[in-house]
Every structure is written in C-alpha cells, then in structure tokens.
Design a protein around this motif. Structure first.
Motif, PDB file in Angstrom:
ATOM      1  N   GLY A 170      51.554  28.034  51.130  1.00  0.00           N
ATOM      2  CA  GLY A 170      50.512  27.017  50.579  1.00  0.00           C
ATOM      3  C   GLY A 170      49.920  26.175  51.398  1.00  0.00           C
ATOM      4  N   VAL A 171      48.274  25.920  51.358  1.00  0.00           N
ATOM      5  CA  VAL A 171      47.548  24.893  52.159  1.00  0.00           C
ATOM      6  C   VAL A 171      47.285  23.912  51.233  1.00  0.00           C
ATOM      7  N   ALA A 172      46.406  24.268  50.090  1.00  0.00           N
ATOM      8  CA  ALA A 172      45.897  23.154  49.497  1.00  0.00           C
ATOM      9  C   ALA A 172      45.260  23.795  48.031  1.00  0.00           C
ATOM     10  N   HIS A 173      45.356  22.935  46.896  1.00  0.00           N
ATOM     11  CA  HIS A 173      45.044  23.270  45.659  1.00  0.00           C
ATOM     12  C   HIS A 173      43.501  22.726  45.657  1.00  0.00           C
ATOM     13  N   LEU A 174      42.489  23.557  45.479  1.00  0.00           N
ATOM     14  CA  LEU A 174      41.108  23.077  45.328  1.00  0.00           C
ATOM     15  C   LEU A 174      40.502  23.014  44.167  1.00  0.00           C
ATOM     16  N   GLY A 175      41.098  22.635  43.177  1.00  0.00           N
ATOM     17  CA  GLY A 175      40.511  22.217  41.927  1.00  0.00           C
ATOM     18  C   GLY A 175      40.406  23.417  41.084  1.00  0.00           C
TER      19      GLY A 175
ATOM     20  N   VAL B 260      33.905  21.086  39.261  1.00  0.00           N
ATOM     21  CA  VAL B 260      35.402  21.197  39.619  1.00  0.00           C
ATOM     22  C   VAL B 260      35.845  19.861  39.426  1.00  0.00           C
ATOM     23  N   GLU B 261      37.108  20.047  39.057  1.00  0.00           N
ATOM     24  CA  GLU B 261      38.087  18.736  38.745  1.00  0.00           C
ATOM     25  C   GLU B 261      39.208  18.917  39.666  1.00  0.00           C
ATOM     26  N   ARG B 262      39.501  17.909  40.109  1.00  0.00           N
ATOM     27  CA  ARG B 262      40.683  17.883  41.330  1.00  0.00           C
ATOM     28  C   ARG B 262      42.156  17.675  40.411  1.00  0.00           C
ATOM     29  N   GLN B 263      43.182  18.288  40.952  1.00  0.00           N
ATOM     30  CA  GLN B 263      44.278  18.200  40.302  1.00  0.00           C
ATOM     31  C   GLN B 263      45.294  17.636  41.365  1.00  0.00           C
ATOM     32  N   PRO B 264      45.338  16.428  41.506  1.00  0.00           N
ATOM     33  CA  PRO B 264      46.220  15.694  42.528  1.00  0.00           C
ATOM     34  C   PRO B 264      47.725  16.178  42.290  1.00  0.00           C
ATOM     35  N   GLN B 265      48.198  16.478  41.329  1.00  0.00           N
ATOM     36  CA  GLN B 265      49.758  16.773  41.117  1.00  0.00           C
ATOM     37  C   GLN B 265      49.971  18.000  41.890  1.00  0.00           C
TER      38      GLN B 265
ATOM     39  N   ALA C  27      48.663  18.789  45.091  1.00  0.00           N
ATOM     40  CA  ALA C  27      48.274  18.339  46.329  1.00  0.00           C
ATOM     41  C   ALA C  27      49.069  18.825  47.395  1.00  0.00           C
ATOM     42  N   THR C  28      50.452  18.829  47.328  1.00  0.00           N
ATOM     43  CA  THR C  28      51.224  19.152  48.539  1.00  0.00           C
ATOM     44  C   THR C  28      51.089  20.616  48.516  1.00  0.00           C
ATOM     45  N   PRO C  29      51.603  21.394  49.651  1.00  0.00           N
ATOM     46  CA  PRO C  29      51.840  22.848  49.689  1.00  0.00           C
ATOM     47  C   PRO C  29      53.074  23.293  48.879  1.00  0.00           C
ATOM     48  N   GLU C  30      53.966  22.319  48.524  1.00  0.00           N
ATOM     49  CA  GLU C  30      55.163  22.963  47.814  1.00  0.00           C
ATOM     50  C   GLU C  30      54.737  23.152  46.509  1.00  0.00           C
ATOM     51  N   ALA C  31      54.099  21.701  46.078  1.00  0.00           N
ATOM     52  CA  ALA C  31      53.627  21.867  44.626  1.00  0.00           C
ATOM     53  C   ALA C  31      52.669  22.902  44.321  1.00  0.00           C
ATOM     54  N   LEU C  32      51.832  23.235  45.284  1.00  0.00           N
ATOM     55  CA  LEU C  32      50.916  24.360  45.137  1.00  0.00           C
ATOM     56  C   LEU C  32      51.558  25.786  44.906  1.00  0.00           C
ATOM     57  N   MET C  33      52.534  25.853  45.550  1.00  0.00           N
ATOM     58  CA  MET C  33      53.010  27.433  45.359  1.00  0.00           C
ATOM     59  C   MET C  33      54.000  27.417  44.318  1.00  0.00           C
ATOM     60  N   THR C  34      54.574  26.326  43.583  1.00  0.00           N
ATOM     61  CA  THR C  34      55.286  26.243  42.452  1.00  0.00           C
ATOM     62  C   THR C  34      54.468  26.582  41.237  1.00  0.00           C
ATOM     63  N   TYR C  35      53.376  25.966  41.521  1.00  0.00           N
ATOM     64  CA  TYR C  35      52.026  26.387  40.489  1.00  0.00           C
ATOM     65  C   TYR C  35      51.656  27.748  40.457  1.00  0.00           C
ATOM     66  N   VAL C  36      51.582  28.269  41.681  1.00  0.00           N
ATOM     67  CA  VAL C  36      50.962  29.676  41.892  1.00  0.00           C
ATOM     68  C   VAL C  36      51.983  30.695  41.332  1.00  0.00           C
ATOM     69  N   ARG C  37      53.332  30.354  41.347  1.00  0.00           N
ATOM     70  CA  ARG C  37      54.356  31.182  40.863  1.00  0.00           C
ATOM     71  C   ARG C  37      54.260  31.268  39.443  1.00  0.00           C
ATOM     72  N   ALA C  38      53.955  30.108  38.815  1.00  0.00           N
ATOM     73  CA  ALA C  38      54.234  29.934  37.271  1.00  0.00           C
ATOM     74  C   ALA C  38      52.824  30.557  36.788  1.00  0.00           C
ATOM     75  N   GLU C  39      51.598  30.560  37.415  1.00  0.00           N
ATOM     76  CA  GLU C  39      50.453  31.122  36.881  1.00  0.00           C
ATOM     77  C   GLU C  39      50.388  32.627  37.048  1.00  0.00           C
ATOM     78  N   GLN C  40      51.232  33.170  38.117  1.00  0.00           N
ATOM     79  CA  GLN C  40      51.350  34.610  38.233  1.00  0.00           C
ATOM     80  C   GLN C  40      52.139  35.232  37.067  1.00  0.00           C
ATOM     81  N   VAL C  41      53.148  34.685  36.444  1.00  0.00           N
ATOM     82  CA  VAL C  41      53.756  34.865  35.129  1.00  0.00           C
ATOM     83  C   VAL C  41      52.741  34.798  34.053  1.00  0.00           C
ATOM     84  N   ARG C  42      52.235  33.486  33.883  1.00  0.00           N
ATOM     85  CA  ARG C  42      51.269  33.534  32.646  1.00  0.00           C
ATOM     86  C   ARG C  42      50.085  34.649  32.616  1.00  0.00           C
ATOM     87  N   SER C  43      49.537  34.596  33.844  1.00  0.00           N
ATOM     88  CA  SER C  43      48.383  35.848  34.003  1.00  0.00           C
ATOM     89  C   SER C  43      48.698  37.183  33.481  1.00  0.00           C
ATOM     90  N   ALA C  44      49.986  37.496  34.097  1.00  0.00           N
ATOM     91  CA  ALA C  44      50.588  38.801  33.839  1.00  0.00           C
ATOM     92  C   ALA C  44      50.862  39.125  32.387  1.00  0.00           C
TER      93      ALA C  44
END
Length: 323
Positions: free
Chosen positions: A116-121, A288-293, A295-312
């Motif tokens: 993860g690098v950054a969440h871009l909104g 585009v709305e920023r989501q500072p929650q 903002a860190t690479p670790e928080a981004l990847m946690t979000y990405v994992r959850a979104e993969q489950v939801r999208s599936a």
C-alpha cells in the motif's frame, strides 16, 4: 570519567545510527501506471495529483496509461512484476479488488503482490444517458428501459472496473429488463460511446462525468446511493429517484510492488497525502472526497482486503462468475 562516558555513549550510539533507515529521495522520474485508457476517472485523479506529488518528491511523476484486460489486468500485472525500488507505482480504482471475482486464473495476487502507498479518495458515481433519449429522470428512464428491454446498450469502462460493478448493481436493481453491458477500454471510451449514441447509457464517477454533463453532451439521471453529490446538487440520488437498491461508488489508491523498501513507501505516502491536502479544493470540484482514516499504508491495505470481500459478494449476487 566524563570523557570516558562520552566515548562509551558514542560507541553505543554508532551501531544504531548505522542501522537507521535514511530518508528515500528519488534521483530520477517515477513511473505511475494507470491501467485504463486516458479520460476515465482514475486517469483524471492521477493527472490532477501528479504535478504536486512530483514536486514533493523532487522528481516528475510520469503517468503511463496501459489499458487492457479485465479490471486493468495488463497494466496492473506489469507493476506487480516491476522492480520493487519505488520507481514504478500503480494508480488504480476499486477495480483492483474486483478482478479476482471476474478472472479465474489471476496473473498476480491483488493483496500479496502489492504494498500500500496511499488512499486517493472516493467519489460517487452518476448514471448518464444520451441526451437524445426521451427520458429526463429515473421514472421516465425505467419506463423506457422496460419498453426497450433487449435492445439496450449499457457502456462500461471494462470488465472489473468500478463502472462495471455499478452497472451490474444497477441491472440487478431493475429486474425484468434485459440490457447488454458493453465493455470498452476505459471510462473515456465508454463515455464517448454514450455521447455518440453507440450506447444508450453509462455509469461514470462524477470526477470525469461532470464536464460532459455541464456541456450537455450527456444527461444525468441520478447519483448512485442515498445522497447527492456536492458537485451535482441538482441531480437526485438514486434513493430520491425511487431506486434505493442502486448504491455504488468509486475509490482510488496508489500501490507499489511488494517488497518495495519501507523508506520509499514512506516518502511516496507522504507526497501523496500532502498532495491530497493541498489539492483538496480542486479534487472537491471533481467530487473527490479525502478519507484520512485510510491515510497510512497499513490502514489502506486493511481497507482493500475488506473491499475485496464486499465486492465479491455484490458480483456473486449479480450472477457474475470468474471466467
């Protein structure tokens, strides 16, 4: 004694100094791969951010569009297999987490092969139609869709794109209407198809749809979800328009190949976060709305994992299976 203590303190400190990670500073341009054609929302967000991110890093951020494959597979795979040195990154949408629901044999792992690098909104999506259609709102559109079932071309930005996910959710929300979702090589070509009349309708993030709506080349029907978009206050939400089952959004992120040095990730993350703050007014104009929650690479990847489950889950409910 004082001199001896000072010498001992220096001796103890020296290994720690040697082990400390120096700040990463690029010495040549950074390639930012967008796995879709120019003109779509992901491309728009990437280009808005690129100059400011480059200024923060002291080297240009060069956008490279590499379209092709479900959910931008070609460009994404190229980044996954690039050297993990900080000089190649991926700028993608939530299509990144949709891909495993569409492709049976993935050439990469969207989680394990990336850092993860950054969440871009996040931005809402809007349903638009060719302005020559005899519809002005959701009620008249639904009437027209039912009367033309089986003859409807619904443009999508490619299999697995955020637009595609929103299109599938819309189709599921209008049972009994047969419509063909036609895949294009990005949001720009999909919008061009609606403008020309080759396709009747499309879903697009407001970031890229607003200029076409303001210019009158497409007509906005509704914004997906329960709320209106700040940049399109005159366009009702799907809930207001009588279709509460239709809710979808688009979000964007920057990733690097797995095993990219932490110092490079930290520098890239700081540059993108600073750009998001500095460009907040410009990004806001695009919806585009920023989501500072995230903002860190670790928080981004946690979000990405959850979104993969939801999208599936959404795609399975729509009857979409990996091929």
């Amino acid at each position: 004694m004082t001199t001896r203590r000072a010498a001992l303190a220096l001796a103890l400190a020296t290994p720690a100094i040697a082990r400390a990670q120096p700040a990463w500073r690029p010495d040549h341009p950074i390639r930012a791969v967008v796995p879709f054609a120019p003109g779509g929302a992901t491309d728009v967000v990437a280009r808005v951010l690129s100059e400011t991110v480059g200024a923060q890093l002291g080297q240009p951020l060069v956008i490279e569009n590499r379209a092709g494959g479900a959910a931008g597979l070609i460009g994404t795979d190229a980044v996954a297999k690039s050297a993990p040195d900080g000089y190649t990154i991926l700028i993608h949408s939530n299509a990144h987490v949709i891909a495993p629901s569409l492709v049976a044999h993935m050439p990469y792992d969207p989680i394990a092969d990336f850092a993860g690098v950054a969440h871009l909104g996040v931005i809402p999506q809007v349903l638009v139609v060719n302005p020559r259609l005899p519809v002005t709102d959701m009620a008249s559109l639904l009437t027209w869709l039912r009367a033309n079932s089986g003859k409807i071309n619904f443009a999508s930005a490619g299999i697995g794109s955020a637009n595609h996910l929103a299109s599938e959710v819309f189709r599921a929300a209008v049972p009994g209407v047969e419509m063909q979702i036609v895949q294009y090589r990005g949001g720009g070509p999909a919008m061009a198809a609606v403008i020309s009349g080759e396709a009747h309708m499309a879903v697009d993030p407001v970031a890229s749809a607003v200029p076409h709506i303001r210019g009158g080349t497409v007509r906005a029907i509704a914004v997906a979800g329960p709320a209106r978009a700040a940049v399109l206050p005159e366009v009702p939400s799907a809930t207001e328009a009588g279709l509460p089952a239709w809710a979808a959004g688009a979000w964007f992120l920057a990733l690097a190949p797995a095993r990219t040095p932490p110092a490079a990730i930290a520098a890239l993350n700081a540059a993108f976060n600073e750009a998001m703050v500095r460009l907040a007014p410009r990004l806001g104009e695009l919806g585009v709305e920023r989501q500072p929650q995230y903002a860190t690479p670790e928080a981004l990847m946690t979000y990405v994992r959850a979104e993969q489950v939801r999208s599936a889950a959404v795609l399975r409910a729509a009857g979409v299976l990996p091929e």
